[in-house]
Design an enzyme around this catalytic site. Structure first.
Site, PDB file in Angstrom:
ATOM      1  N   ARG A  64       0.839  -1.197   0.000  1.00  0.00           N
ATOM      2  CA  ARG A  64       0.000   0.000   0.000  1.00  0.00           C
ATOM      3  C   ARG A  64       0.879   1.254   0.000  1.00  0.00           C
ATOM      4  O   ARG A  64       1.708   1.412   0.886  1.00  0.00           O
ATOM      5  CB  ARG A  64      -0.878  -0.011   1.247  1.00  0.00           C
ATOM      6  CG  ARG A  64      -1.961   1.056   1.180  1.00  0.00           C
ATOM      7  CD  ARG A  64      -2.548   1.320   2.521  1.00  0.00           C
ATOM      8  NE  ARG A  64      -3.320   0.185   3.016  1.00  0.00           N
ATOM      9  CZ  ARG A  64      -4.350   0.332   3.837  1.00  0.00           C
ATOM     10  NH1 ARG A  64      -4.726   1.515   4.233  1.00  0.00           N
ATOM     11  NH2 ARG A  64      -4.984  -0.717   4.279  1.00  0.00           N
ATOM     12  N   THR A  94      -0.785   7.622  -1.209  1.00  0.00           N
ATOM     13  CA  THR A  94      -2.101   7.520  -1.875  1.00  0.00           C
ATOM     14  C   THR A  94      -2.984   6.438  -1.256  1.00  0.00           C
ATOM     15  O   THR A  94      -4.183   6.409  -1.527  1.00  0.00           O
ATOM     16  CB  THR A  94      -1.908   7.163  -3.362  1.00  0.00           C
ATOM     17  OG1 THR A  94      -1.330   5.849  -3.425  1.00  0.00           O
ATOM     18  CG2 THR A  94      -0.994   8.140  -4.074  1.00  0.00           C
ATOM     19  N   ASP A 150      -3.823 -10.374  12.318  1.00  0.00           N
ATOM     20  CA  ASP A 150      -3.073 -10.334  11.060  1.00  0.00           C
ATOM     21  C   ASP A 150      -2.777 -11.770  10.619  1.00  0.00           C
ATOM     22  O   ASP A 150      -1.998 -12.486  11.267  1.00  0.00           O
ATOM     23  CB  ASP A 150      -1.773  -9.550  11.262  1.00  0.00           C
ATOM     24  CG  ASP A 150      -1.049  -9.330   9.938  1.00  0.00           C
ATOM     25  OD1 ASP A 150      -0.817  -8.177   9.574  1.00  0.00           O
ATOM     26  OD2 ASP A 150      -0.714 -10.342   9.254  1.00  0.00           O
ATOM     27  N   ASP A 164       0.987 -12.588   9.986  1.00  0.00           N
ATOM     28  CA  ASP A 164       1.751 -12.703  11.230  1.00  0.00           C
ATOM     29  C   ASP A 164       1.410 -13.993  11.958  1.00  0.00           C
ATOM     30  O   ASP A 164       2.290 -14.669  12.498  1.00  0.00           O
ATOM     31  CB  ASP A 164       1.458 -11.521  12.159  1.00  0.00           C
ATOM     32  CG  ASP A 164       2.203 -10.268  11.738  1.00  0.00           C
ATOM     33  OD1 ASP A 164       3.137 -10.387  10.910  1.00  0.00           O
ATOM     34  OD2 ASP A 164       1.859  -9.180  12.225  1.00  0.00           O
TER      35      ASP A 164
HETATM   36  N1  URA Z   1      -5.414  -8.477   6.827  1.00  0.00           N
HETATM   37  C1  URA Z   1      -5.285  -9.271   7.904  1.00  0.00           C
HETATM   38  O1  URA Z   1      -4.345 -10.055   7.995  1.00  0.00           O
HETATM   39  N2  URA Z   1      -6.197  -9.192   8.890  1.00  0.00           N
HETATM   40  C2  URA Z   1      -7.247  -8.359   8.838  1.00  0.00           C
HETATM   41  O2  URA Z   1      -8.070  -8.353   9.761  1.00  0.00           O
HETATM   42  C3  URA Z   1      -7.382  -7.528   7.706  1.00  0.00           C
HETATM   43  C4  URA Z   1      -6.451  -7.610   6.705  1.00  0.00           C
END
Ligand code: URA
Length: 210
Positions: free
Chosen positions: A105, A109, A201, A204
């Site tokens: 990302r 922007t 995440d 992760d």
């Molecule tokens: N990406 C992720 O890993 N978790 C989320 O909740 C949103 C995007």
């Protein structure tokens, strides 16, 4: 024909997803559960693969037996979390061709910028299944599918573990021809773009990074 969004409510999928959501689930368990769930979701997303028949000999007689038709399907993983879904599906469909799309990302922007793209040839003749565990804003999935359509893909599906209503709406607006298969449609996105209740995440949790 698929609806735009299919939520796979099978008890095994839902049970495994609950284990994945729990914050104390270990990295090893999370990865194993993701692999198992990916195979159950793959079963659903491949429901409409084209079929033909061929004549085979069983030990008893000749028969005309069903078999997959057409070119090998393509699986396209959105890096990096998509790879957690990829491994299980490849165990189930070992002959699938595989592509990768990397996006980050742009901090100015906030738009997705592609940093890597390697996809199989002859995409126009293949079912293309794009995999990413979390359909959150939908920005990266829309960008990845834009790229695949530019490369010739016409027969696409999107497979994720969790979807947010915002991401589903964004996908429907940009790519109404691409059905989404998921294990759950969650409540909303929080201010940081995380799916709530979600599972945190996904990258992760599957790779043990933070
Ligand atoms: N990406 C992720 O890993 N978790 C989320 O909740 C949103 C995007």
């Amino acid at each position: 024909m698929f609806d735009h969004l299919t939520v796979v409510t099978h008890p095994l999928v839902q049970h495994k997803l609950t284990l994945m959501r729990e914050k104390d689930t270990s990295t090893a368990s999370f990865r194993q559960l993701l692999k198992e769930i990916s195979q159950l979701l793959a079963y659903e997303v491949t429901r409409e693969l084209p079929m033909t028949t061929r004549v085979i000999d069983t030990p008893l007689c000749e028969m005309e037996a069903p078999t997959l038709a057409g070119k090998k399907m393509a699986l396209v993983s959105i890096l990096r979390a998509g790879n957690g879904l990829l491994d299980g599906i490849l165990d189930l469909i070992p002959s699938a061709r595989v592509g990768f799309i990397g996006l980050y990302r742009d901090p100015e922007t906030l738009r997705p910028v592609q940093y890597y793209c390697k996809v199989p040839s002859e995409l126009e003749d293949r079912m293309v299944i794009v995999v990413d565990p979390m359909l959150a804003t939908g920005n990266s999935s829309v960008a990845a599918i834009d790229r695949l359509k530019e490369a010739g893909a016409t027969h696409l599906r999107f497979l994720c573990l969790l979807a947010a209503p915002e991401g589903v709406a964004r996908m429907k607006e940009a790519h109404p021809d691409v059905p989404i298969v998921t294990a759950a449609l969650d409540d909303h996105l929080n201010d940081h773009g995380y799916i709530v209740p979600g599972l945190g995440d996904a990258g992760d949790r599957m790779f043990g990074t933070k």
